[in-house]
Scaffold this motif. Sequence first.
Motif, mmCIF file in Angstrom:
data_model
loop_
_atom_site.group_PDB
_atom_site.id
_atom_site.type_symbol
_atom_site.label_atom_id
_atom_site.label_comp_id
_atom_site.label_asym_id
_atom_site.label_seq_id
_atom_site.Cartn_x
_atom_site.Cartn_y
_atom_site.Cartn_z
ATOM 1 N N GLY A 1 40.752 -22.048 13.966
ATOM 2 C CA GLY A 1 42.449 -21.699 14.241
ATOM 3 C C GLY A 1 42.966 -21.212 13.272
ATOM 4 N N VAL A 2 42.519 -20.474 12.478
ATOM 5 C CA VAL A 2 42.808 -19.494 11.588
ATOM 6 C C VAL A 2 42.473 -18.518 12.469
ATOM 7 N N GLU A 3 44.045 -17.371 12.260
ATOM 8 C CA GLU A 3 43.592 -15.740 12.985
ATOM 9 C C GLU A 3 43.291 -15.288 11.413
ATOM 10 N N GLU A 4 41.839 -14.385 11.506
ATOM 11 C CA GLU A 4 40.808 -13.440 10.998
ATOM 12 C C GLU A 4 41.501 -11.861 10.930
ATOM 13 N N SER A 5 42.138 -11.568 10.499
ATOM 14 C CA SER A 5 42.246 -10.126 10.814
ATOM 15 C C SER A 5 42.901 -9.631 9.654
ATOM 16 N N PHE A 6 42.031 -8.454 8.550
ATOM 17 C CA PHE A 6 42.156 -8.914 6.823
ATOM 18 C C PHE A 6 43.657 -8.630 6.893
ATOM 19 N N ILE A 7 44.554 -8.463 7.268
ATOM 20 C CA ILE A 7 46.104 -7.834 7.186
ATOM 21 C C ILE A 7 46.502 -9.589 6.643
ATOM 22 N N GLU A 8 45.995 -10.443 7.851
ATOM 23 C CA GLU A 8 46.243 -12.434 7.532
ATOM 24 C C GLU A 8 45.479 -12.706 6.747
ATOM 25 N N LEU A 9 44.149 -12.322 6.150
ATOM 26 C CA LEU A 9 42.981 -13.024 4.773
ATOM 27 C C LEU A 9 44.136 -12.537 4.152
ATOM 28 N N GLY A 10 44.329 -10.910 3.564
ATOM 29 C CA GLY A 10 45.204 -11.315 2.185
ATOM 30 C C GLY A 10 46.134 -11.984 2.418
ATOM 31 N N ARG A 11 47.419 -12.583 2.784
ATOM 32 C CA ARG A 11 48.294 -13.664 3.215
ATOM 33 C C ARG A 11 48.004 -15.025 2.213
ATOM 34 N N VAL A 12 46.580 -15.501 2.671
ATOM 35 C CA VAL A 12 46.498 -16.766 2.770
ATOM 36 C C VAL A 12 45.760 -16.600 1.248
ATOM 37 N N TRP A 13 45.940 -18.092 0.859
ATOM 38 C CA TRP A 13 45.768 -18.536 -0.956
ATOM 39 C C TRP A 13 44.564 -18.744 -1.129
ATOM 40 N N GLN A 14 43.731 -18.812 0.626
ATOM 41 C CA GLN A 14 42.350 -18.588 -0.165
ATOM 42 C C GLN A 14 41.178 -16.955 -0.821
ATOM 43 N N ALA A 15 42.722 -15.976 -0.124
ATOM 44 C CA ALA A 15 42.006 -14.581 -0.188
ATOM 45 C C ALA A 15 41.234 -13.987 -1.458
ATOM 46 N N PRO A 16 41.708 -14.260 -2.916
ATOM 47 C CA PRO A 16 40.316 -14.174 -3.634
ATOM 48 C C PRO A 16 39.548 -14.600 -3.847
ATOM 49 N N MET A 17 39.018 -15.708 -2.732
ATOM 50 C CA MET A 17 37.810 -15.979 -2.464
ATOM 51 C C MET A 17 37.089 -16.055 -1.483
ATOM 52 N N TYR A 18 37.093 -15.057 -0.882
ATOM 53 C CA TYR A 18 36.815 -13.884 0.144
ATOM 54 C C TYR A 18 35.812 -13.655 -0.683
ATOM 55 N N GLU A 19 34.201 -12.984 -0.465
ATOM 56 C CA GLU A 19 33.855 -11.978 -0.440
ATOM 57 C C GLU A 19 33.593 -11.448 0.785
ATOM 58 N N ILE A 20 32.615 -10.130 0.231
ATOM 59 C CA ILE A 20 31.583 -9.692 1.232
ATOM 60 C C ILE A 20 30.314 -8.919 0.375
ATOM 61 N N THR A 21 29.533 -9.051 1.650
ATOM 62 C CA THR A 21 27.990 -8.508 1.143
ATOM 63 C C THR A 21 27.516 -7.445 1.642
ATOM 64 N N LEU A 22 27.227 -6.101 1.054
ATOM 65 C CA LEU A 22 26.724 -5.263 0.980
ATOM 66 C C LEU A 22 24.972 -5.170 1.509
ATOM 67 N N LEU B 1 36.086 -9.495 -1.566
ATOM 68 C CA LEU B 1 36.870 -8.765 -1.174
ATOM 69 C C LEU B 1 37.996 -8.853 -1.448
ATOM 70 N N PHE B 2 39.330 -9.056 -1.571
ATOM 71 C CA PHE B 2 40.019 -8.368 -2.016
ATOM 72 C C PHE B 2 40.529 -8.303 -2.997
ATOM 73 N N ASN B 3 41.636 -7.365 -3.917
ATOM 74 C CA ASN B 3 41.637 -6.729 -5.853
ATOM 75 C C ASN B 3 40.344 -6.329 -6.136
ATOM 76 N N ASN B 4 39.258 -5.416 -5.741
ATOM 77 C CA ASN B 4 38.164 -5.680 -6.226
ATOM 78 C C ASN B 4 37.954 -4.574 -5.324
ATOM 79 N N MET C 1 41.374 -4.082 -1.033
ATOM 80 C CA MET C 1 42.003 -4.371 -0.177
ATOM 81 C C MET C 1 42.618 -5.538 -1.465
ATOM 82 N N LEU C 2 44.145 -5.363 -0.870
ATOM 83 C CA LEU C 2 45.106 -6.310 -2.052
ATOM 84 C C LEU C 2 45.788 -7.826 -1.440
ATOM 85 N N THR C 3 45.762 -8.107 -2.185
ATOM 86 C CA THR C 3 45.673 -9.634 -0.998
ATOM 87 C C THR C 3 47.551 -9.438 -1.262
ATOM 88 N N LEU C 4 48.601 -10.337 -0.283
ATOM 89 C CA LEU C 4 49.640 -9.896 0.012
ATOM 90 C C LEU C 4 50.191 -10.952 -0.479
#
Length: 132
Positions: A51-72, A91-94, A123-126
């Motif tokens: 039930g949560v939109e997963e666009s990057f803009i929306e992800l950057g606005r949630v309080w969990q944003a600093p916890m999202y990760e990207i795997t290369l 993913l964010f602030n990095n 990408m920054l968190t908003l």
Amino acid sequence: MLNERELAADQRHQEVKPLLLIAHEALLAAIDLLNFVGKLNGDFGSSMKCGVEESFIELGRVWQAPMYEITLNFNQCSVIDQFREPRVLPLFNNLVANETGDDVEAEILDRTYILPRESCFFMLTLIVASIL
């Protein structure tokens, strides 16, 4: 003072910026297209999950944003001299960078993207504050 690569990147940005603005304005004017694309359930960079939109803009606005990760995943790289393990980064602030000469698969929230060779993004968190 900018180095040679930064100057080249800035020049490319300045050359492309007017075209991107024209394309953006044309897209905004195409209301029927926007409505159609908004109704699609394909892989267009966002989906519904729990039930949560997963666009990057929306992800950057949630309080969990600093916890999202990207795997290369470097396993497709043609690096012969060393074995490349997947790297997990915030993913964010990095600064996320692919410094190899090959495209790299990047996984974000169970979705796979391609990170072009010798590229990077930040990408920054908003933080949205409400004033009472």
